[in-house]
Design a protein around this motif. Sequence first.
Motif, PDB file in Angstrom:
ATOM      1  N   PRO A 127       0.831  -1.220   0.000  1.00  0.00           N
ATOM      2  CA  PRO A 127       0.000   0.000   0.000  1.00  0.00           C
ATOM      3  C   PRO A 127       0.859   1.261   0.000  1.00  0.00           C
ATOM      4  CG  PRO A 127      -0.839  -1.581   1.600  1.00  0.00           C
ATOM      5  CD  PRO A 127       0.477  -2.119   1.099  1.00  0.00           C
ATOM      6  N   GLY A 128       0.574   2.160  -0.927  1.00  0.00           N
ATOM      7  CA  GLY A 128       1.271   3.438  -1.004  1.00  0.00           C
ATOM      8  C   GLY A 128       2.645   3.398  -1.645  1.00  0.00           C
ATOM      9  N   ALA A 129       3.199   2.202  -1.880  1.00  0.00           N
ATOM     10  CA  ALA A 129       4.555   2.098  -2.430  1.00  0.00           C
ATOM     11  C   ALA A 129       4.637   2.669  -3.846  1.00  0.00           C
ATOM     12  CB  ALA A 129       5.020   0.646  -2.430  1.00  0.00           C
ATOM     13  N   TRP A 130       3.538   2.653  -4.580  1.00  0.00           N
ATOM     14  CA  TRP A 130       3.529   3.145  -5.961  1.00  0.00           C
ATOM     15  C   TRP A 130       3.894   4.622  -6.048  1.00  0.00           C
ATOM     16  CZ3 TRP A 130       0.240   7.060  -7.334  1.00  0.00           C
ATOM     17  CH2 TRP A 130      -0.816   7.329  -6.460  1.00  0.00           C
ATOM     18  N   ALA A 131       3.583   5.396  -5.017  1.00  0.00           N
ATOM     19  CA  ALA A 131       3.803   6.842  -5.061  1.00  0.00           C
ATOM     20  C   ALA A 131       5.275   7.207  -5.230  1.00  0.00           C
ATOM     21  CB  ALA A 131       3.224   7.498  -3.822  1.00  0.00           C
ATOM     22  N   VAL A 132       6.186   6.349  -4.788  1.00  0.00           N
ATOM     23  CA  VAL A 132       7.619   6.604  -4.943  1.00  0.00           C
ATOM     24  C   VAL A 132       7.977   6.714  -6.423  1.00  0.00           C
ATOM     25  CG1 VAL A 132       9.920   5.607  -4.570  1.00  0.00           C
ATOM     26  CG2 VAL A 132       8.204   5.520  -2.766  1.00  0.00           C
ATOM     27  N   ARG A 133       7.294   5.968  -7.282  1.00  0.00           N
ATOM     28  CA  ARG A 133       7.606   5.949  -8.713  1.00  0.00           C
ATOM     29  C   ARG A 133       7.222   7.246  -9.431  1.00  0.00           C
ATOM     30  NH1 ARG A 133       9.932   2.080 -11.499  1.00  0.00           N
ATOM     31  NH2 ARG A 133       8.307   1.953 -13.038  1.00  0.00           N
ATOM     32  N   ILE A 134       6.438   8.110  -8.785  1.00  0.00           N
ATOM     33  CA  ILE A 134       6.037   9.356  -9.446  1.00  0.00           C
ATOM     34  C   ILE A 134       6.770  10.568  -8.877  1.00  0.00           C
ATOM     35  CG2 ILE A 134       3.820   8.470 -10.244  1.00  0.00           C
ATOM     36  CD1 ILE A 134       2.505  10.089  -7.960  1.00  0.00           C
ATOM     37  N   ARG A 135       7.915  10.340  -8.272  1.00  0.00           N
ATOM     38  CA  ARG A 135       8.754  11.435  -7.782  1.00  0.00           C
ATOM     39  C   ARG A 135       9.855  11.728  -8.793  1.00  0.00           C
ATOM     40  NH1 ARG A 135       8.910   9.142  -1.794  1.00  0.00           N
ATOM     41  NH2 ARG A 135       6.857   9.883  -1.162  1.00  0.00           N
ATOM     42  N   ARG A 136       9.443  11.950 -10.021  1.00  0.00           N
ATOM     43  CA  ARG A 136      10.342  12.215 -11.147  1.00  0.00           C
ATOM     44  C   ARG A 136       9.509  12.935 -12.194  1.00  0.00           C
ATOM     45  NH1 ARG A 136      11.795   6.427 -12.991  1.00  0.00           N
ATOM     46  NH2 ARG A 136      11.889   6.122 -10.773  1.00  0.00           N
ATOM     47  N   PRO A 137      10.122  13.529 -13.201  1.00  0.00           N
ATOM     48  CA  PRO A 137       9.309  14.242 -14.195  1.00  0.00           C
ATOM     49  C   PRO A 137       8.542  13.323 -15.151  1.00  0.00           C
ATOM     50  CG  PRO A 137      11.662  14.666 -14.541  1.00  0.00           C
ATOM     51  CD  PRO A 137      11.551  13.785 -13.338  1.00  0.00           C
ATOM     52  N   LEU A 138       9.123  12.159 -15.464  1.00  0.00           N
ATOM     53  CA  LEU A 138       8.507  11.250 -16.432  1.00  0.00           C
ATOM     54  C   LEU A 138       8.591   9.809 -15.931  1.00  0.00           C
ATOM     55  CD1 LEU A 138      10.226  12.613 -19.671  1.00  0.00           C
ATOM     56  CD2 LEU A 138       7.813  12.880 -19.092  1.00  0.00           C
ATOM     57  N   LEU A 139       7.554   9.035 -16.233  1.00  0.00           N
ATOM     58  CA  LEU A 139       7.575   7.600 -15.955  1.00  0.00           C
ATOM     59  C   LEU A 139       7.059   6.896 -17.200  1.00  0.00           C
ATOM     60  CD1 LEU A 139       7.909   5.150 -14.071  1.00  0.00           C
ATOM     61  CD2 LEU A 139       5.554   5.565 -13.299  1.00  0.00           C
ATOM     62  N   GLU A 140       7.907   6.086 -17.824  1.00  0.00           N
ATOM     63  CA  GLU A 140       7.505   5.402 -19.051  1.00  0.00           C
ATOM     64  C   GLU A 140       6.464   4.333 -18.751  1.00  0.00           C
ATOM     65  OE1 GLU A 140       9.362   3.301 -23.039  1.00  0.00           O
ATOM     66  OE2 GLU A 140      10.725   4.087 -21.523  1.00  0.00           O
ATOM     67  N   LEU A 141       5.474   4.250 -19.638  1.00  0.00           N
ATOM     68  CA  LEU A 141       4.396   3.270 -19.510  1.00  0.00           C
ATOM     69  C   LEU A 141       4.486   2.242 -20.628  1.00  0.00           C
ATOM     70  CD1 LEU A 141       1.375   5.678 -18.919  1.00  0.00           C
ATOM     71  CD2 LEU A 141       2.621   4.359 -17.181  1.00  0.00           C
ATOM     72  N   GLY A 142       4.109   1.019 -20.332  1.00  0.00           N
ATOM     73  CA  GLY A 142       3.966  -0.002 -21.355  1.00  0.00           C
ATOM     74  C   GLY A 142       2.668   0.220 -22.126  1.00  0.00           C
ATOM     75  N   ARG A 143       2.525  -0.507 -23.212  1.00  0.00           N
ATOM     76  CA  ARG A 143       1.340  -0.339 -24.069  1.00  0.00           C
ATOM     77  C   ARG A 143       0.034  -0.602 -23.326  1.00  0.00           C
ATOM     78  NH1 ARG A 143       2.480  -0.592 -29.951  1.00  0.00           N
ATOM     79  NH2 ARG A 143       4.718  -0.827 -30.133  1.00  0.00           N
TER      80      ARG A 143
END
Length: 177
Positions: A127-143
Amino acid sequence: MSAEPDPTRTYLLILSEREAVAWVLRHQQMAFPSTRRAEVERLAVGDRLLLLTTRGCWHNPTRDRTRIIGTAEVSSPVRTYEEPVTIAGRDFPRGCDLHLDNVTPYRTGVELSPLVPELEAFPDARPGAWAVRIRRPLLELGRADARLLTGELAQVAGDPAELVPEYVEKVRAAVSR
């Protein structure tokens, strides 16, 4: 004979300050900090961006949620500005042009948190661990992630020409208080 792979990428464009949201929407540009990030260096004309506002973006993280608020396409290479752009007291020495495709009404959008379990971009299930991944300007997404989020957004987004002025005016009013 197999088809050529699609050379474009899709990213979450992470905006964590309301003044930055208004600037990006008004100018149809993205400005980046001086810190070098591999994903910023890879950004290319034609790449797709899903504009994301964080919980803290509107200065009330207990009320607000992290949301996808629009889509854009990168329309110029990332370049160094002659003079840095200053947004909310921070200098941004480089950036790129965007073409806004759509945007949601002010302070609405597709809430990210309920979709996280379905998204490959957030592999940590705590829970909540995903938020760490958005502490940057860009996050690449898969299709698959891009398709899911774009589909959700299409249900609530509208014409930027009609909706951007409200963002600009309301942010201006909030900042001047």
